[in-house]
Design a protein around this motif. Structure first.
Motif, PDB file in Angstrom:
ATOM      1  N   GLY A  98       0.812  -1.213   0.000  1.00  0.00           N
ATOM      2  CA  GLY A  98       0.000   0.000   0.000  1.00  0.00           C
ATOM      3  C   GLY A  98       0.840   1.255   0.000  1.00  0.00           C
ATOM      4  N   GLN A  99       1.942   1.247   0.804  1.00  0.00           N
ATOM      5  CA  GLN A  99       2.854   2.388   0.782  1.00  0.00           C
ATOM      6  C   GLN A  99       3.484   2.572  -0.601  1.00  0.00           C
ATOM      7  N   LEU A 100       3.864   1.447  -1.224  1.00  0.00           N
ATOM      8  CA  LEU A 100       4.415   1.535  -2.578  1.00  0.00           C
ATOM      9  C   LEU A 100       3.407   2.130  -3.549  1.00  0.00           C
ATOM     10  N   ARG A 101       2.153   1.730  -3.393  1.00  0.00           N
ATOM     11  CA  ARG A 101       1.109   2.302  -4.262  1.00  0.00           C
ATOM     12  C   ARG A 101       0.959   3.802  -4.047  1.00  0.00           C
ATOM     13  N   SER A 102       0.970   4.215  -2.771  1.00  0.00           N
ATOM     14  CA  SER A 102       0.851   5.639  -2.482  1.00  0.00           C
ATOM     15  C   SER A 102       2.035   6.420  -3.045  1.00  0.00           C
ATOM     16  N   GLN A 103       3.239   5.852  -2.882  1.00  0.00           N
ATOM     17  CA  GLN A 103       4.416   6.534  -3.418  1.00  0.00           C
ATOM     18  C   GLN A 103       4.376   6.601  -4.934  1.00  0.00           C
ATOM     19  N   MET A 104       3.899   5.533  -5.579  1.00  0.00           N
ATOM     20  CA  MET A 104       3.768   5.551  -7.045  1.00  0.00           C
ATOM     21  C   MET A 104       2.763   6.613  -7.480  1.00  0.00           C
ATOM     22  N   ASN A 105       1.661   6.724  -6.750  1.00  0.00           N
ATOM     23  CA  ASN A 105       0.679   7.763  -7.092  1.00  0.00           C
ATOM     24  C   ASN A 105       1.274   9.151  -6.913  1.00  0.00           C
ATOM     25  N   ALA A 106       2.052   9.309  -5.817  1.00  0.00           N
ATOM     26  CA  ALA A 106       2.693  10.607  -5.599  1.00  0.00           C
ATOM     27  C   ALA A 106       3.698  10.918  -6.707  1.00  0.00           C
ATOM     28  N   LEU A 107       4.457   9.897  -7.147  1.00  0.00           N
ATOM     29  CA  LEU A 107       5.409  10.100  -8.234  1.00  0.00           C
ATOM     30  C   LEU A 107       4.688  10.443  -9.529  1.00  0.00           C
ATOM     31  N   ARG A 108       3.571   9.772  -9.787  1.00  0.00           N
ATOM     32  CA  ARG A 108       2.809  10.099 -11.004  1.00  0.00           C
ATOM     33  C   ARG A 108       2.293  11.543 -10.943  1.00  0.00           C
ATOM     34  N   LYS A 109       1.822  11.925  -9.762  1.00  0.00           N
ATOM     35  CA  LYS A 109       1.330  13.299  -9.625  1.00  0.00           C
ATOM     36  C   LYS A 109       2.444  14.298  -9.816  1.00  0.00           C
ATOM     37  N   THR A 110       3.616  14.008  -9.245  1.00  0.00           N
ATOM     38  CA  THR A 110       4.766  14.894  -9.416  1.00  0.00           C
ATOM     39  C   THR A 110       5.207  14.952 -10.870  1.00  0.00           C
ATOM     40  N   ALA A 111       5.196  13.775 -11.535  1.00  0.00           N
ATOM     41  CA  ALA A 111       5.586  13.749 -12.948  1.00  0.00           C
ATOM     42  C   ALA A 111       4.610  14.559 -13.797  1.00  0.00           C
ATOM     43  N   ARG A 112       3.313  14.428 -13.504  1.00  0.00           N
ATOM     44  CA  ARG A 112       2.332  15.227 -14.252  1.00  0.00           C
ATOM     45  C   ARG A 112       2.529  16.716 -13.998  1.00  0.00           C
ATOM     46  N   ARG A 113       2.827  17.051 -12.735  1.00  0.00           N
ATOM     47  CA  ARG A 113       3.040  18.469 -12.409  1.00  0.00           C
ATOM     48  C   ARG A 113       4.275  19.009 -13.112  1.00  0.00           C
ATOM     49  N   ASN A 114       5.339  18.211 -13.138  1.00  0.00           N
ATOM     50  CA  ASN A 114       6.558  18.639 -13.832  1.00  0.00           C
ATOM     51  C   ASN A 114       6.329  18.754 -15.325  1.00  0.00           C
ATOM     52  N   ALA A 115       5.573  17.793 -15.889  1.00  0.00           N
ATOM     53  CA  ALA A 115       5.278  17.869 -17.324  1.00  0.00           C
ATOM     54  C   ALA A 115       4.455  19.118 -17.636  1.00  0.00           C
TER      55      ALA A 115
ATOM     56  N   THR B 233      -0.770  31.083 -18.585  1.00  0.00           N
ATOM     57  CA  THR B 233      -0.598  31.080 -17.134  1.00  0.00           C
ATOM     58  C   THR B 233      -1.867  30.638 -16.424  1.00  0.00           C
ATOM     59  N   VAL B 234      -3.004  31.231 -16.779  1.00  0.00           N
ATOM     60  CA  VAL B 234      -4.245  30.876 -16.084  1.00  0.00           C
ATOM     61  C   VAL B 234      -4.646  29.431 -16.367  1.00  0.00           C
ATOM     62  N   GLN B 235      -4.409  28.951 -17.569  1.00  0.00           N
ATOM     63  CA  GLN B 235      -4.730  27.561 -17.869  1.00  0.00           C
ATOM     64  C   GLN B 235      -3.855  26.609 -17.068  1.00  0.00           C
ATOM     65  N   HIS B 236      -2.576  26.928 -16.951  1.00  0.00           N
ATOM     66  CA  HIS B 236      -1.686  26.061 -16.181  1.00  0.00           C
ATOM     67  C   HIS B 236      -2.062  26.076 -14.697  1.00  0.00           C
ATOM     68  N   VAL B 237      -2.330  27.232 -14.134  1.00  0.00           N
ATOM     69  CA  VAL B 237      -2.702  27.317 -12.722  1.00  0.00           C
ATOM     70  C   VAL B 237      -4.021  26.596 -12.475  1.00  0.00           C
ATOM     71  N   ARG B 238      -4.969  26.720 -13.401  1.00  0.00           N
ATOM     72  CA  ARG B 238      -6.267  26.037 -13.238  1.00  0.00           C
ATOM     73  C   ARG B 238      -6.094  24.524 -13.200  1.00  0.00           C
ATOM     74  N   VAL B 239      -5.274  23.984 -14.080  1.00  0.00           N
ATOM     75  CA  VAL B 239      -5.083  22.535 -14.137  1.00  0.00           C
ATOM     76  C   VAL B 239      -4.260  22.040 -12.948  1.00  0.00           C
ATOM     77  N   THR B 240      -3.229  22.788 -12.574  1.00  0.00           N
ATOM     78  CA  THR B 240      -2.308  22.328 -11.537  1.00  0.00           C
ATOM     79  C   THR B 240      -2.898  22.469 -10.144  1.00  0.00           C
ATOM     80  N   LEU B 241      -3.503  23.598  -9.839  1.00  0.00           N
ATOM     81  CA  LEU B 241      -3.995  23.864  -8.493  1.00  0.00           C
ATOM     82  C   LEU B 241      -5.493  23.628  -8.337  1.00  0.00           C
ATOM     83  N   GLU B 242      -6.167  23.293  -9.428  1.00  0.00           N
ATOM     84  CA  GLU B 242      -7.577  22.928  -9.394  1.00  0.00           C
ATOM     85  C   GLU B 242      -8.428  24.008  -8.746  1.00  0.00           C
ATOM     86  N   ALA B 243      -8.221  25.228  -9.208  1.00  0.00           N
ATOM     87  CA  ALA B 243      -8.995  26.358  -8.706  1.00  0.00           C
ATOM     88  C   ALA B 243      -9.258  27.311  -9.861  1.00  0.00           C
ATOM     89  N   PRO B 244     -10.434  27.934  -9.918  1.00  0.00           N
ATOM     90  CA  PRO B 244     -10.677  28.953 -10.944  1.00  0.00           C
ATOM     91  C   PRO B 244      -9.648  30.072 -10.837  1.00  0.00           C
TER      92      PRO B 244
END
Length: 899
Positions: free
Chosen positions: A492-509, A531-542
């Protein structure tokens, strides 16, 4: 492990390698003018010269001080470079001569000086960078008021805005700093004695700048700047040599921010302690493997605590690691911390593990550890259980937890029937591990019990019963169950870390994609949209972007997830205006106008605010975490740089267009002044001769003068007509008055207008038998033919032939004019149609403005045709081929081209 830690820092070794090829920079830092920086610099240079060092005075400003000028005696002085600006001559540092001379040591005074426009660099410190890059050591001087970070502070202290500043990084890169200091009373005495400024300038400085209070504050700033640089050099030395430290040369506090409990009281207590002792402090939070299991409330509490630390003057740092105590101690050594502050721990996450405080007291022999108890009345933190924060899982996850052990049972039954094997625990362990990775820890633990039951029921004696008859089977089941639970938790910890890595990779991309988009943006709107499109997708806020200072109205230029009918409240507009004015975030989750539903973050460059980013966090439901806040700051900084780049690019383009316009205007005036003066002079001379010598001239002489007047007047008329036509073409106001005309008739009129120029030349005209009428503006096409024939006369020898051919090819009327001149170089056959371009291959340039061929192309293209220069098929000369579209008409009507 100790051998690895004893190795030098790779980053420090890389810095040493980079510095080895550069010269060394020593800065004589003073609190104010007149403390003796230049004097001490010259004394150091004279001492170096006595040691045999090759010293050159590249630039020193003595300000007329006799004692300073005396120190120049015996030192080689590099001649200065004379620069002209606005009619005045200025002396500047000759950078090229200094690098060509390549001394071992160069003296360059006044590091923050602004160079005269036209120099290689804008600032002198940039010249010094080039000198250092050439391997030359430099001694220089600097006053503390020229540091960019202290510019506002200096203005508040002295009331004087310093215009010449340099980045703080220049001082940070100095290899050595020597503080030059004088007591305020002694410095004022030097001012009164005329040793700093003279006459009126000294009086003004005495009244405004050289006040005892001002000088005392400036001395403190200079001492702090020097101390900060010395402290940084010591830290670099410790990292370079892997010194364990700390070296208690300067107190520095570190406070540990945990994931639970009330860290705000701990931060406040540390801030009070640091303020009392006047030392720096750092708030550190370690992100361990359990960070993903924290609730949103805990994550928000950590973010608020770190933001509180920054607002109280501390540094907020988050570092990854599994062993919190070890990471805290390692970071404390790298920052040369002398005291570690921790909060009182009432509950432990894992009872079998030692507390953080116990670990720190046991392992931190070099540090002073201070324990701050919780404030009275604050609730105690709840004990943390190992399964706290684990996801309950979905129905699909528990279906997987049931299905995988059953699948393992089926596979085991097949193997048992075919191969008669006895051990199938590995299959169930594999099923539990797969469930942990795919579904998480809770479903994995459920799968562990199901797998243990299936293993006992189907494969232990007695089979198909849950009873256990042998002690070894019971021990096997218990061990299996423990191993399965541990594997499920680790999976389960490995799964959580993999999800965190995927999220970080998406954020970096996303961040890389954002950087690519803003780097290629050509306008402010494109930068704001990205800028606004990137902030909207990354931080999930209008998100919205504001590129103009909000006053009574808040008008975003771009909106993302916010409709055009959305109305901003008064508190939102006030938060945006405050953020723009003070260059600080304002609004939701801040200390300024927190009732606003929006968080506004300024996009700031070194010079000004270029825009605002607004996030609708009230709709998001919770404030930004510390990592998200840093990401937002990074995005806003990158967007600010991109916006500034777009503005500067537009400004540079405007300057380029203005420069080209000035060049065009100068070329036009030069051409007009020369080419129009010549016929005017001829006309004036001929007319004067007729007026003053009329009776003494013969009839032939008078006729010749009259012909000259007519010829030069026609020439002047052609020049003026070309200028008018070019003006109309350039402004798009050329109106065509088309008629059906015979090109042969227009050609005949052009020949008559150039009768004197064509005198003695043979003009042959070859006209196709099926040559139709042309639907053109007769006056303009006649002007084209005149320009082409005039060009043939100018660039071909007298008495040579001019060949003209008219033909029809594929509904295109073509007229070809060939002369017998020296021809046009192949590289210039397209450029000759540019304004003011004239071929210079001849011994002397023919008279003209260089507009004739450009006008020809403009007129023909306005008719839908074109013109090009070609190489002759045989012999020498130039060939011009003009084309016009063949028009169709119902009934031919021939017009007089003079209409």
């Amino acid at each position: 492990m100790n051998a690895i830690n004893d190795r030098p820092s790779p980053e420090a070794l890389l810095q040493d390698a980079q510095r080895a090829a550069r010269g060394r920079l020593k800065v004589f830092l003073g609190a104010s003018p007149g403390v003796g920086k230049t004097y001490d610099m010259l004394r150091a240079a004279r001492a170096a010269k006595m040691r045999g060092v090759d010293v050159v005075v590249a630039w020193v400003e003595t300000h007329g001080r006799a004692e300073t000028e005396a120190q120049l005696e015996g030192l080689e002085k590099l001649p200065s470079r004379e620069m002209k600006y606005r009619g005045q001559t200025f002396a500047e540092l000759d950078l090229d001569a200094l690098i060509a001379r390549r001394p071992a040591l160069a003296l360059i005074d006044e590091l923050a000086h602004t160079n005269v426009p036209g120099s290689r660099h804008i600032k002198r410190w940039q010249d010094v960078e080039d000198v250092l890059a050439a391997g030359i050591d430099v001694l220089t001087t600097l006053n503390v008021q020229h540091l960019e970070s202290l510019n506002d502070v200096i203005e508040r202290i002295t009331g004087v805005r310093v215009r010449e500043t340099l980045p703080d990084t220049v001082l940070e890169r100095a290899d050595e700093i020597e503080l030059i200091d004088l007591p305020p009373d002694e410095l004022i005495q030097r001012l009164d004695a005329g040793k700093i400024y003279r006459d009126e300038q000294a009086r003004r400085a005495r009244e405004r700048y050289f006040q005892p209070g001002n000088l005392t504050a400036l001395r403190e700033l200079a001492m702090r700047a020097a101390a900060d640089r010395v402290d940084q050099q010591m830290l670099e030395h410790m990292r370079r040599h892997r010194v364990a430290g700390p070296w208690p040369t300067r107190d520095r506090l570190l406070v540990c921010v945990g994931s639970r409990g009330n860290g705000r009281s701990l931060i406040r207590a540390t801030a009070r302690l640091a303020d009392t002792r006047g030392v720096e402090w750092i708030a550190v939070h370690v992100i361990d493997a359990q960070a993903h299991a924290l609730s949103d409330t805990d994550k928000d509490r950590i973010s608020d605590t770190l933001r509180l630390a920054e607002s109280l003057g501390g540094d907020a740092v988050t570092i990854p690691g599994q062993d919190i105590a070890r990471e805290v101690l390692a970071y404390a050594r790298t920052r040369n911390v002398t005291q570690i502050v921790v909060g009182q721990q009432r509950a432990r996450r894992y009872p079998w593990r030692p507390r953080l405080l116990t670990r720190l007291l046991r392992e931190s022999h070099q540090f002073e550890v201070t324990v701050i108890p919780d404030a009275v009345g604050e609730p105690a933190p709840q004990p943390v259980r190992p399964w706290s924060g684990w996801s309950m899982g979905t129905r699909r996850d528990y279906a997987l937890a049931i299905g995988l052990p059953l699948a393992a049972t089926a596979i085991g039954a097949v193997f048992d029937a075919l191969l008669r094997l006895d051990h199938f625990a590995v299959l169930y362990l594999l099923a539990v591990l797969i469930c942990a990775v795919r579904a998480g820890p809770r479903p994995a633990i459920a799968a562990s019990f199901i797998a243990a039951g299936c293993f006992n029921f189907f494969f232990t004696d007695p089979r198909y019963s849950l009873s256990v008859t042998r002690h070894q089977d019971l021990i096997t089941l218990l061990v299996f169950l423990v191993v399965a639970i541990v594997m499920g938790r680790l999976g389960g910890q490995l799964r959580s870390q993999m999800n965190a890595l995927r999220k970080t990779a998406r954020r970096n991309a996303n961040l890389n994609e954002f950087a690519r988009r803003v780097a290629g943006a050509l306008s402010r709107d494109e930068v704001a949209t990205a800028t606004v499109q990137h902030v909207r997708v990354t931080l999930e806020a209008p998100c919205v972007a504001v590129l103009s200072e909000p006053n009574e109205q808040l008008s975003p230029v771009h909106r993302c997830a916010i409709g055009p009918d959305y109305q901003f409240r008064e508190s939102d507009r006030a938060a945006a205006a405050w953020s723009w004015q003070h260059r600080q975030p304002a609004g939701y989750s801040t200390q300024t106008l927190p009732t606003s539903e929006w968080l506004f973050v300024p996009m700031v460059t070194t010079q000004r605010v270029v825009g605002l980013l607004g996030l609708h966090l009230r709709e998001r439901g919770r404030p930004l975490s510390a990592g998200q806040r840093r990401l937002l700051d990074a995005v806003s900084d990158q967007a600010a740089v991109a916006l500034e780049r777009v503005v500067l690019s537009a400004r540079i383009e405007d300057q380029r267009v203005e420069h080209q316009s000035d060049a065009l205007r100068s070329a036009l005036l030069s051409s007009v002044s020369h080419d129009l003066r010549t016929p005017l002079s001829s006309i004036l001379g001929a007319a004067t001769s007729l007026q003053t010598q009329h009776d003494r001239l013969s009839d032939d002489g008078r006729a010749e003068l009259v012909d000259m007047i007519v010829e030069e007047a026609e020439r002047l008329n052609r020049f003026v007509q070309n200028l008018l036509d070019m003006t109309r073409l350039g402004h798009g106001r050329l109106e065509l008055r088309r008629h059906w005309c015979d090109l042969r008739e227009l050609l005949g009129r052009a020949q008559r207008r150039l009768q004197r120029s064509l005198l003695g030349r043979t003009v042959s005209i070859d006209v196709s038998a099926d040559m139709p009428m042309a639907f053109v503006d007769p006056m303009l096409i006649e002007q084209v033919l005149v320009n082409l024939l005039d060009n043939a006369c100018k660039y071909s020898p007298s008495g040579s032939a001019v060949d003209i051919a008219l033909a029809v090819h594929d509904d295109v009327l073509q007229l070809q004019i060939r002369d017998r001149g020296s021809g046009i170089p192949a590289t210039d056959r397209e450029r000759i149609f540019d304004m003011f371009f004239r071929v210079r291959s001849q011994d002397h340039a023919a008279p003209g403005t260089g507009l004739g061929l450009a006008i020809c192309r403009g007129i023909l293209r306005a008719h839908g045709g074109d013109i090009e220069a070609q190489a002759p098929l045989q012999g020498s000369g130039s060939v011009f081929l003009m084309s016009l579209p063949k028009a169709h008409r119902a009934a031919p009507t021939i017009c007089d081209p003079r209409d």
